[in-house]
Write a protein that holds these residues in place. Structure first.
Motif, PDB file in Angstrom:
ATOM      1  N   ARG A  93       0.800  -1.406  -0.132  1.00 26.14           N
ATOM      2  CA  ARG A  93      -0.150  -0.003  -0.095  1.00 26.14           C
ATOM      3  C   ARG A  93       0.980   1.178   0.220  1.00 26.14           C
ATOM      4  N   ARG A  94       2.020   1.266  -0.745  1.00 24.68           N
ATOM      5  CA  ARG A  94       2.850   2.404  -0.765  1.00 24.68           C
ATOM      6  C   ARG A  94       2.293   3.390  -1.692  1.00 24.68           C
ATOM      7  N   ASN A  95       1.694   3.128  -3.028  1.00 27.45           N
ATOM      8  CA  ASN A  95       1.235   4.162  -3.896  1.00 27.45           C
ATOM      9  C   ASN A  95       0.005   3.651  -4.519  1.00 27.45           C
ATOM     10  N   ILE A  96      -1.105   3.517  -3.682  1.00 29.41           N
ATOM     11  CA  ILE A  96      -2.328   3.173  -4.523  1.00 29.41           C
ATOM     12  C   ILE A  96      -2.871   4.015  -5.640  1.00 29.41           C
ATOM     13  N   PRO A  97      -2.667   5.250  -5.566  1.00 30.52           N
ATOM     14  CA  PRO A  97      -3.040   6.134  -6.771  1.00 30.52           C
ATOM     15  C   PRO A  97      -2.268   5.640  -8.026  1.00 30.52           C
ATOM     16  N   GLN A  98      -1.082   5.023  -8.050  1.00 25.38           N
ATOM     17  CA  GLN A  98      -0.270   4.678  -9.091  1.00 25.38           C
ATOM     18  C   GLN A  98      -1.044   3.361  -9.593  1.00 25.38           C
ATOM     19  N   VAL A  99      -1.585   2.562  -8.791  1.00 24.98           N
ATOM     20  CA  VAL A  99      -2.347   1.351  -9.202  1.00 24.98           C
ATOM     21  C   VAL A  99      -3.551   1.844 -10.024  1.00 24.98           C
ATOM     22  N   THR A 100      -4.284   2.815  -9.488  1.00 18.53           N
ATOM     23  CA  THR A 100      -5.374   3.110 -10.425  1.00 18.53           C
ATOM     24  C   THR A 100      -5.020   3.752 -11.488  1.00 18.53           C
ATOM     25  N   LEU A 101      -4.002   4.547 -11.732  1.00 20.99           N
ATOM     26  CA  LEU A 101      -3.469   5.019 -12.853  1.00 20.99           C
ATOM     27  C   LEU A 101      -3.039   4.158 -13.759  1.00 20.99           C
ATOM     28  N   CYS A 102      -2.470   2.903 -13.425  1.00 17.93           N
ATOM     29  CA  CYS A 102      -2.054   1.775 -14.164  1.00 17.93           C
ATOM     30  C   CYS A 102      -3.250   0.938 -14.761  1.00 17.93           C
ATOM     31  N   LEU A 103      -4.274   0.941 -13.998  1.00 19.93           N
ATOM     32  CA  LEU A 103      -5.488   0.259 -14.429  1.00 19.93           C
ATOM     33  C   LEU A 103      -6.438   1.046 -15.593  1.00 19.93           C
ATOM     34  N   TYR A 104      -6.180   2.325 -15.328  1.00 19.14           N
ATOM     35  CA  TYR A 104      -6.932   3.419 -16.290  1.00 19.14           C
ATOM     36  C   TYR A 104      -6.011   3.150 -17.652  1.00 19.14           C
ATOM     37  N   ALA A 105      -4.812   3.072 -17.589  1.00 20.47           N
ATOM     38  CA  ALA A 105      -3.922   2.808 -18.725  1.00 20.47           C
ATOM     39  C   ALA A 105      -4.285   1.531 -19.714  1.00 20.47           C
ATOM     40  N   LEU A 106      -4.489   0.703 -18.520  1.00 21.45           N
ATOM     41  CA  LEU A 106      -5.016  -0.775 -19.228  1.00 21.45           C
ATOM     42  C   LEU A 106      -6.382  -0.652 -20.063  1.00 21.45           C
ATOM     43  N   GLY A 107      -7.399   0.112 -19.326  1.00 20.92           N
ATOM     44  CA  GLY A 107      -8.496   0.167 -19.820  1.00 20.92           C
ATOM     45  C   GLY A 107      -8.508   0.952 -21.021  1.00 20.92           C
ATOM     46  N   ARG A 108      -7.472   2.107 -21.224  1.00 21.17           N
ATOM     47  CA  ARG A 108      -7.346   2.768 -22.348  1.00 21.17           C
ATOM     48  C   ARG A 108      -7.006   2.001 -23.603  1.00 21.17           C
ATOM     49  N   ILE A 109      -5.723   1.159 -23.110  1.00 22.05           N
ATOM     50  CA  ILE A 109      -4.952   0.375 -24.258  1.00 22.05           C
ATOM     51  C   ILE A 109      -5.986  -0.538 -24.791  1.00 22.05           C
ATOM     52  N   THR A 110      -7.165  -1.109 -24.207  1.00 19.02           N
ATOM     53  CA  THR A 110      -8.142  -1.948 -24.695  1.00 19.02           C
ATOM     54  C   THR A 110      -8.811  -1.397 -25.790  1.00 19.02           C
ATOM     55  N   GLN A 111      -8.752  -0.183 -26.068  1.00 19.42           N
ATOM     56  CA  GLN A 111      -9.367   0.468 -27.305  1.00 19.42           C
ATOM     57  C   GLN A 111      -8.160   0.059 -28.646  1.00 19.42           C
ATOM     58  N   LYS A 112      -6.989  -0.139 -28.280  1.00 14.10           N
ATOM     59  CA  LYS A 112      -6.044  -0.360 -29.598  1.00 14.10           C
ATOM     60  C   LYS A 112      -6.202  -1.880 -29.757  1.00 14.10           C
ATOM     61  N   HIS A 113      -7.075  -2.857 -29.203  1.00 13.61           N
ATOM     62  CA  HIS A 113      -7.390  -3.886 -29.580  1.00 13.61           C
ATOM     63  C   HIS A 113      -8.542  -4.128 -30.054  1.00 13.61           C
ATOM     64  N   PRO A 114      -8.745  -4.388 -31.247  1.00 16.89           N
ATOM     65  CA  PRO A 114     -10.038  -4.505 -32.123  1.00 16.89           C
ATOM     66  C   PRO A 114     -10.530  -5.542 -31.587  1.00 16.89           C
ATOM     67  N   GLU A 115      -9.888  -6.839 -31.174  1.00 14.91           N
ATOM     68  CA  GLU A 115     -10.717  -8.056 -30.736  1.00 14.91           C
ATOM     69  C   GLU A 115     -11.530  -7.920 -29.334  1.00 14.91           C
TER      70      GLU A 115
END
Length: 169
Positions: A93-115
């Motif tokens: 639990r050192r940097n929970i906002p970074q975890v959230t940022l990472c999961l948002y990035a993952l959600g954003r990258i799904t748009q690049k995957h047409p499958e």
């Protein structure tokens, strides 16, 4: 360290639940994600077979390996390395906002995957807008004199006289 945003955390949990197609266990945001099981299941839904082995129970070290497997899988999936959190950010639990940022990035990258046709997270990614100019258009620009070239329509500092003087009121 940036402040935590409970709304974003709830949005991430809702998205994960929608992707998995099942409700998440009750608890705090970091407690739900801490052992890495939910994260591994998430990336396996987005990209089947990304994480071969998910440790459901075990020592802290074994559970931390889940997080490391998730991190390796999302890196392959296309999440930029600078947006991926460190294992200790979540597990300790050192940097929970970074975890959230990472999961948002993952959600954003799904748009690049047409499958992937499932739920989206975060803003829509920009489309490439490439412009092409003719040689004539490019040459026309070379004839212009912009203000950075030292010409300012006759304006100068001649007669300003206020450099080094005190201001009289």
């Amino acid at each position: 360290m940036p402040a935590r945003n409970k709304e974003q955390e709830q949005e991430v949990l809702t998205w994960i639940s929608q992707v998995l197609g099942e409700p998440l266990p009750n608890g705090d945001y970091e407690d739900i994600l801490k052992n890495g099981v939910v994260l591994c299941k998430l990336i396996n839904k987005l990209s089947p077979g990304s994480v071969k082995k998910i440790q459901e129970k075990g020592t802290n070290f074994q559970l931390m390996e889940n997080i490391q497997r998730f991190q390796a899988a999302i890196k392959k999936y296309g999440v930029p390395e600078e947006e991926i959190f460190q294992t200790a950010d979540l597990f300790e639990r050192r940097n929970i906002p970074q975890v959230t940022l990472c999961l948002y990035a993952l959600g954003r990258i799904t748009q690049k995957h047409p499958e992937w046709t499932g739920p989206q997270l975060g803003p829509k990614m920009a489309d490439k807008n490439e412009r092409t100019f003719t040689e004539e258009q490019l040459r026309a620009h070379n004839a212009e004199l912009n203000l950075q070239m030292g010409y300012n329509k006759g304006a100068s500092q001649a007669g300003l006289g206020s450099f080094g003087n005190t201001r009289h009121m």
